[in-house]
Design a protein around this motif. Structure first.
Motif, PDB file in Angstrom:
ATOM      1  N   LEU A  18       0.868  -1.174   0.000  1.00 35.61           N
ATOM      2  CA  LEU A  18       0.000   0.000   0.000  1.00 35.61           C
ATOM      3  C   LEU A  18       0.905   1.223   0.000  1.00 35.61           C
ATOM      4  CD1 LEU A  18      -3.134   0.326   0.207  1.00 35.61           C
ATOM      5  CD2 LEU A  18      -2.815   0.706   2.657  1.00 35.61           C
ATOM      6  N   ARG A  19       0.462   2.276  -0.676  1.00 36.42           N
ATOM      7  CA  ARG A  19       1.227   3.519  -0.670  1.00 36.42           C
ATOM      8  C   ARG A  19       0.373   4.647  -0.130  1.00 36.42           C
ATOM      9  NH1 ARG A  19       4.061   7.017  -5.528  1.00 36.42           N
ATOM     10  NH2 ARG A  19       1.888   7.644  -5.892  1.00 36.42           N
ATOM     11  N   LEU A  20       0.879   5.310   0.897  1.00 35.13           N
ATOM     12  CA  LEU A  20       0.234   6.491   1.446  1.00 35.13           C
ATOM     13  C   LEU A  20       0.877   7.746   0.874  1.00 35.13           C
ATOM     14  CD1 LEU A  20      -0.014   5.531   5.238  1.00 35.13           C
ATOM     15  CD2 LEU A  20      -1.602   4.998   3.374  1.00 35.13           C
ATOM     16  N   SER A  21       0.071   8.786   0.742  1.00 37.43           N
ATOM     17  CA  SER A  21       0.561  10.084   0.298  1.00 37.43           C
ATOM     18  C   SER A  21       0.201  11.131   1.339  1.00 37.43           C
ATOM     19  CB  SER A  21      -0.075  10.468  -1.047  1.00 37.43           C
ATOM     20  OG  SER A  21       0.227   9.535  -2.041  1.00 37.43           O
ATOM     21  N   CYS A  22       1.050  12.134   1.440  1.00 37.75           N
ATOM     22  CA  CYS A  22       0.801  13.276   2.312  1.00 37.75           C
ATOM     23  C   CYS A  22       1.097  14.528   1.508  1.00 37.75           C
ATOM     24  CB  CYS A  22       1.689  13.211   3.541  1.00 37.75           C
ATOM     25  SG  CYS A  22       1.664  14.710   4.545  1.00 37.75           S
ATOM     26  N   VAL A  23       0.068  15.299   1.242  1.00 41.16           N
ATOM     27  CA  VAL A  23       0.224  16.519   0.468  1.00 41.16           C
ATOM     28  C   VAL A  23       0.199  17.713   1.408  1.00 41.16           C
ATOM     29  CG1 VAL A  23      -0.701  17.958  -1.370  1.00 41.16           C
ATOM     30  CG2 VAL A  23      -0.873  15.472  -1.525  1.00 41.16           C
ATOM     31  N   GLY A  24       1.211  18.568   1.277  1.00 44.93           N
ATOM     32  CA  GLY A  24       1.273  19.781   2.070  1.00 44.93           C
ATOM     33  C   GLY A  24       0.773  20.974   1.284  1.00 44.93           C
ATOM     34  N   TYR A  32      11.269  21.539   5.181  1.00 40.50           N
ATOM     35  CA  TYR A  32      10.662  20.982   6.384  1.00 40.50           C
ATOM     36  C   TYR A  32      11.131  19.546   6.602  1.00 40.50           C
ATOM     37  CZ  TYR A  32       7.217  24.723   6.991  1.00 40.50           C
ATOM     38  OH  TYR A  32       6.598  25.920   7.240  1.00 40.50           O
ATOM     39  N   ALA A  33      11.334  19.201   7.838  1.00 41.31           N
ATOM     40  CA  ALA A  33      11.426  17.786   8.175  1.00 41.31           C
ATOM     41  C   ALA A  33      10.012  17.209   8.083  1.00 41.31           C
ATOM     42  CB  ALA A  33      11.963  17.601   9.581  1.00 41.31           C
ATOM     43  N   MET A  34       9.917  16.017   7.534  1.00 41.50           N
ATOM     44  CA  MET A  34       8.610  15.386   7.409  1.00 41.50           C
ATOM     45  C   MET A  34       8.700  13.947   7.882  1.00 41.50           C
ATOM     46  SD  MET A  34       7.113  16.885   3.823  1.00 41.50           S
ATOM     47  CE  MET A  34       5.418  16.452   4.263  1.00 41.50           C
ATOM     48  N   ALA A  35       7.623  13.462   8.442  1.00 39.80           N
ATOM     49  CA  ALA A  35       7.654  12.117   9.019  1.00 39.80           C
ATOM     50  C   ALA A  35       6.276  11.475   8.974  1.00 39.80           C
ATOM     51  CB  ALA A  35       8.148  12.174  10.460  1.00 39.80           C
ATOM     52  N   TRP A  36       6.286  10.166   9.066  1.00 37.93           N
ATOM     53  CA  TRP A  36       5.082   9.367   9.257  1.00 37.93           C
ATOM     54  C   TRP A  36       5.112   8.790  10.665  1.00 37.93           C
ATOM     55  CZ3 TRP A  36       1.157   9.299   5.874  1.00 37.93           C
ATOM     56  CH2 TRP A  36       1.414   9.659   4.551  1.00 37.93           C
ATOM     57  N   PHE A  37       3.976   8.913  11.338  1.00 41.64           N
ATOM     58  CA  PHE A  37       3.756   8.267  12.616  1.00 41.64           C
ATOM     59  C   PHE A  37       2.534   7.356  12.464  1.00 41.64           C
ATOM     60  CE2 PHE A  37       6.415  10.525  15.763  1.00 41.64           C
ATOM     61  CZ  PHE A  37       6.905  11.547  14.966  1.00 41.64           C
ATOM     62  N   ARG A  38       2.368   6.462  13.413  1.00 41.66           N
ATOM     63  CA  ARG A  38       1.164   5.634  13.408  1.00 41.66           C
ATOM     64  C   ARG A  38       0.720   5.361  14.836  1.00 41.66           C
ATOM     65  NH1 ARG A  38       3.551  -0.212  11.279  1.00 41.66           N
ATOM     66  NH2 ARG A  38       4.692  -0.758  13.192  1.00 41.66           N
ATOM     67  N   GLN A  39      -0.570   5.109  14.965  1.00 44.19           N
ATOM     68  CA  GLN A  39      -1.130   4.804  16.272  1.00 44.19           C
ATOM     69  C   GLN A  39      -2.084   3.635  16.138  1.00 44.19           C
ATOM     70  OE1 GLN A  39      -2.803   8.189  18.279  1.00 44.19           O
ATOM     71  NE2 GLN A  39      -2.819   7.133  20.236  1.00 44.19           N
ATOM     72  N   ALA A  97       3.425  14.260   9.512  1.00 46.93           N
ATOM     73  CA  ALA A  97       3.810  15.384  10.357  1.00 46.93           C
ATOM     74  C   ALA A  97       4.929  16.168   9.687  1.00 46.93           C
ATOM     75  CB  ALA A  97       4.259  14.888  11.727  1.00 46.93           C
ATOM     76  N   ALA A  98       5.020  17.451  10.040  1.00 47.60           N
ATOM     77  CA  ALA A  98       6.060  18.291   9.456  1.00 47.60           C
ATOM     78  C   ALA A  98       6.484  19.360  10.453  1.00 47.60           C
ATOM     79  CB  ALA A  98       5.559  18.948   8.162  1.00 47.60           C
ATOM     80  N   ARG A 108      12.469  11.623  15.764  1.00 49.10           N
ATOM     81  CA  ARG A 108      11.552  10.553  16.163  1.00 49.10           C
ATOM     82  C   ARG A 108      10.565  10.988  17.252  1.00 49.10           C
ATOM     83  NH1 ARG A 108      13.997   5.274  14.872  1.00 49.10           N
ATOM     84  NH2 ARG A 108      15.936   5.673  13.761  1.00 49.10           N
ATOM     85  N   LEU A 109      10.678  12.230  17.698  1.00 55.56           N
ATOM     86  CA  LEU A 109       9.881  12.701  18.825  1.00 55.56           C
ATOM     87  C   LEU A 109       8.634  13.416  18.340  1.00 55.56           C
ATOM     88  CD1 LEU A 109      12.780  14.053  21.056  1.00 55.56           C
ATOM     89  CD2 LEU A 109      11.752  11.767  21.050  1.00 55.56           C
ATOM     90  N   ARG A 110       7.470  12.833  18.589  1.00 63.77           N
ATOM     91  CA  ARG A 110       6.244  13.412  18.050  1.00 63.77           C
ATOM     92  C   ARG A 110       5.968  14.804  18.599  1.00 63.77           C
ATOM     93  NH1 ARG A 110       4.185   9.381  21.640  1.00 63.77           N
ATOM     94  NH2 ARG A 110       2.792  10.233  23.231  1.00 63.77           N
ATOM     95  N   ALA A 111       6.391  15.092  19.818  1.00 69.54           N
ATOM     96  CA  ALA A 111       6.125  16.410  20.411  1.00 69.54           C
ATOM     97  C   ALA A 111       6.870  17.533  19.707  1.00 69.54           C
ATOM     98  CB  ALA A 111       6.500  16.398  21.888  1.00 69.54           C
ATOM     99  N   GLN A 112       7.852  17.188  18.893  1.00 71.33           N
ATOM    100  CA  GLN A 112       8.652  18.205  18.215  1.00 71.33           C
ATOM    101  C   GLN A 112       8.024  18.703  16.913  1.00 71.33           C
ATOM    102  OE1 GLN A 112      11.556  19.508  19.500  1.00 71.33           O
ATOM    103  NE2 GLN A 112      10.920  18.358  21.308  1.00 71.33           N
ATOM    104  N   TYR A 113       6.961  18.057  16.475  1.00 72.96           N
ATOM    105  CA  TYR A 113       6.360  18.418  15.195  1.00 72.96           C
ATOM    106  C   TYR A 113       5.190  19.382  15.406  1.00 72.96           C
ATOM    107  CZ  TYR A 113       9.138  14.809  12.959  1.00 72.96           C
ATOM    108  OH  TYR A 113      10.192  14.069  12.476  1.00 72.96           O
ATOM    109  N   ASP A 114       5.200  20.469  14.660  1.00 73.88           N
ATOM    110  CA  ASP A 114       4.153  21.483  14.786  1.00 73.88           C
ATOM    111  C   ASP A 114       2.911  21.164  13.956  1.00 73.88           C
ATOM    112  OD1 ASP A 114       6.259  24.458  15.113  1.00 73.88           O
ATOM    113  OD2 ASP A 114       5.438  23.073  16.594  1.00 73.88           O
ATOM    114  N   TYR A 115       3.089  20.492  12.840  1.00 70.57           N
ATOM    115  CA  TYR A 115       1.987  20.317  11.898  1.00 70.57           C
ATOM    116  C   TYR A 115       1.672  18.839  11.714  1.00 70.57           C
ATOM    117  CZ  TYR A 115       3.232  25.123  10.945  1.00 70.57           C
ATOM    118  OH  TYR A 115       3.514  26.463  11.079  1.00 70.57           O
ATOM    119  N   TRP A 116       0.369  18.547  11.715  1.00 71.55           N
ATOM    120  CA  TRP A 116      -0.095  17.161  11.610  1.00 71.55           C
ATOM    121  C   TRP A 116      -1.258  17.058  10.636  1.00 71.55           C
ATOM    122  CZ3 TRP A 116       2.046  12.993  14.160  1.00 71.55           C
ATOM    123  CH2 TRP A 116       3.014  13.291  15.115  1.00 71.55           C
ATOM    124  N   GLY A 117      -1.312  15.938   9.936  1.00 66.35           N
ATOM    125  CA  GLY A 117      -2.499  15.625   9.164  1.00 66.35           C
ATOM    126  C   GLY A 117      -3.558  15.030  10.071  1.00 66.35           C
TER     127      GLY A 117
END
Length: 126
Positions: A18-24, A32-39, A97-98, A108-117
């Motif tokens: 599967l391929r996910l996309s994230c459009v800013g 920007y640093a950009m990352a994928w997180f999951r929960q 996140a970005a 790797r620290l989620r608290a450091q990211y200002d912007y989230w999808g």
């Protein structure tokens, strides 16, 4: 203001890809640093993979190394997460996140990211 929108999630079987996309939007994501997180259900939000601000470094969680690949297309202001050999334990809501100031050691620290999808569901059936 930066807005991030994920797409490409869904229900797949174990072993599928599967391929996910994230459009800013709002600003160029080029620096920007950009990352994928999951929960996952009942779990903490965890880092999956992403890029440093310069794009010179990519990092992955041990649980996805060799199976997931992040990439970005700066011309399209888009980051991708290519997921292969999916497992039921990959089932989660995936977030993009970005951040434009984050340092490499904090990627790797989620608290450091200002912007989230808003997040997108990926479900892997066994």
């Amino acid at each position: 203001q930066v807005e991030l929108v994920e797409s490409g999630g869904g229900l797949v079987q174990a072993g599928d890809s599967l391929r996910l996309s994230c459009v800013g939007s709002g600003r160029s994501m080029r620096t920007y640093a950009m990352a994928w997180f999951r929960q996952g259900p009942g779990k903490e939000r965890e880092y999956v993979g992403g890029f440093s601000r310069t794009g010179g470094y990519t990092y992955y969680a041990d649980s996805v190394k060799g199976r997931f690949t992040v990439s970005r297309d700066n011309a399209k202001n888009t980051m991708y997460l290519q997921m292969t050999s999916l497992k039921p334990e990959d089932t989660a809501v995936y977030f993009c996140a970005a951040d434009e100031r984050i340092i490499t050691s904090s990627l790797r620290l989620r608290a450091q990211y200002d912007y989230w999808g808003q997040g997108i569901q990926v479900t892997v059936s066994s």
